[in-house]
Design a protein around this motif. Structure first.
Motif, short mmCIF file in Angstrom:
data_model
loop_
_atom_site.label_atom_id
_atom_site.label_comp_id
_atom_site.label_asym_id
_atom_site.label_seq_id
_atom_site.Cartn_x
_atom_site.Cartn_y
_atom_site.Cartn_z
N LEU A 71 0.82 -1.21 0.00
CA LEU A 71 0.00 0.00 0.00
C LEU A 71 0.85 1.26 0.00
O LEU A 71 0.62 2.18 -0.78
CB LEU A 71 -0.95 0.01 1.20
N ARG A 83 -6.71 5.27 0.54
CA ARG A 83 -6.03 4.17 1.24
C ARG A 83 -7.02 3.05 1.57
O ARG A 83 -6.74 1.87 1.35
CB ARG A 83 -5.34 4.67 2.51
N LYS A 84 -8.16 3.42 2.12
CA LYS A 84 -9.18 2.43 2.46
C LYS A 84 -9.71 1.75 1.21
O LYS A 84 -9.88 0.53 1.17
CB LYS A 84 -10.33 3.08 3.23
N GLN A 85 -9.97 2.53 0.17
CA GLN A 85 -10.47 1.96 -1.08
C GLN A 85 -9.46 0.99 -1.69
O GLN A 85 -9.82 -0.07 -2.19
CB GLN A 85 -10.81 3.07 -2.08
N TRP A 86 -8.18 1.36 -1.66
CA TRP A 86 -7.15 0.49 -2.22
C TRP A 86 -7.11 -0.83 -1.46
O TRP A 86 -7.03 -1.90 -2.06
CB TRP A 86 -5.79 1.20 -2.15
N ARG A 87 -7.18 -0.75 -0.12
CA ARG A 87 -7.20 -1.98 0.69
C ARG A 87 -8.41 -2.85 0.32
O ARG A 87 -8.29 -4.07 0.21
CB ARG A 87 -7.22 -1.65 2.17
N THR A 88 -9.56 -2.23 0.18
CA THR A 88 -10.78 -2.97 -0.17
C THR A 88 -10.64 -3.62 -1.55
O THR A 88 -10.99 -4.79 -1.72
CB THR A 88 -12.00 -2.03 -0.15
N MET A 106 -7.91 -4.53 -2.99
CA MET A 106 -6.96 -5.64 -2.88
C MET A 106 -7.58 -6.85 -2.20
O MET A 106 -7.29 -7.99 -2.59
CB MET A 106 -5.69 -5.21 -2.15
N GLU A 107 -8.43 -6.64 -1.22
CA GLU A 107 -9.12 -7.78 -0.60
C GLU A 107 -9.96 -8.53 -1.63
O GLU A 107 -10.01 -9.76 -1.63
CB GLU A 107 -10.01 -7.30 0.55
N ARG A 135 -6.97 -9.59 -4.89
CA ARG A 135 -5.78 -10.41 -4.67
C ARG A 135 -6.02 -11.87 -5.04
O ARG A 135 -5.20 -12.47 -5.75
CB ARG A 135 -5.26 -10.29 -3.25
#
Length: 180
Positions: A114, A135-140, A142-143, A146
């Motif tokens: 990230l 940041r939150k959107q990118w993590r979501t 990737m979940e 991935r």
């Protein structure tokens, strides 16, 4: 409906890069193309050329569903008609037909942390799916993505601590490809 497969025996792409925004697919793809002596085809650029507008404009004017339809066509064309390096848009793997087209191809998932993605993409870059709380959107993203990136990938190359040349070398090594 079954996806049409790229031509057999060396007539498909030399390398297909997948990964999230900020992974370096276009940058690393350009290095790979140069080192392999082939052309780079970026499906996001193909979509923009076909639509006559940027991806953020497509999202705003026509919606995500329209963008995804354009993307499916661009990916199919690139995978069936290009023998160089192909860089797919970050969300292309969300389409089951695209994942089917990628089966058996030399796909590499460029895995990025990230912090590195944020540095590369920037928080003000025009990325429609990262517009609010990037940041939150990118993590979501990737979940969700991935497992799909790893499903389609023949190899996973981590970009952390590597510049584009080093990442390209890691891709060449992972696929056991020789420079031109």
């Amino acid at each position: 409906m079954s996806a049409e497969r790229p031509q057999e025996a060396g007539a498909g792409p030399a390398v297909v890069l997948v990964g999230p925004p900020g992974a370096g697919k276009t940058t690393v793809g350009a290095v790979l193309a140069r080192r392999l002596g082939v052309a780079l085809r970026d499906t996001d650029a193909d979509v923009e050329a076909a639509a006559g507008k940027t991806i953020p404009e497509i999202f705003v004017d026509d919606g995500e569903a329209h963008f995804r339809a354009l993307e499916r066509g661009a990916v199919r064309a690139a995978l069936t008609g290009h023998e160089g390096v192909v860089s797919l848009g970050g969300g292309a793997v969300m389409d089951a037909g695209t994942r089917e087209l990628l089966a058996g191809l030399p796909v590499v998932f460029l895995d990025v942390a990230l912090a590195d993605a944020v540095k590369r993409v920037g928080l003000d870059a025009p990325r429609p799916l990262l517009a609010v709380n990037p940041r939150k959107q990118w993590r979501t993203l990737m979940e969700q993505r991935r497992p799909l990136y790893t499903e389609v990938a023949r190899a996973v190359v981590t970009t952390e601590g590597r510049d584009p040349e080093e990442t390209a070398q890691a891709v060449l090594d992972a696929l056991r490809l020789k420079e031109a």
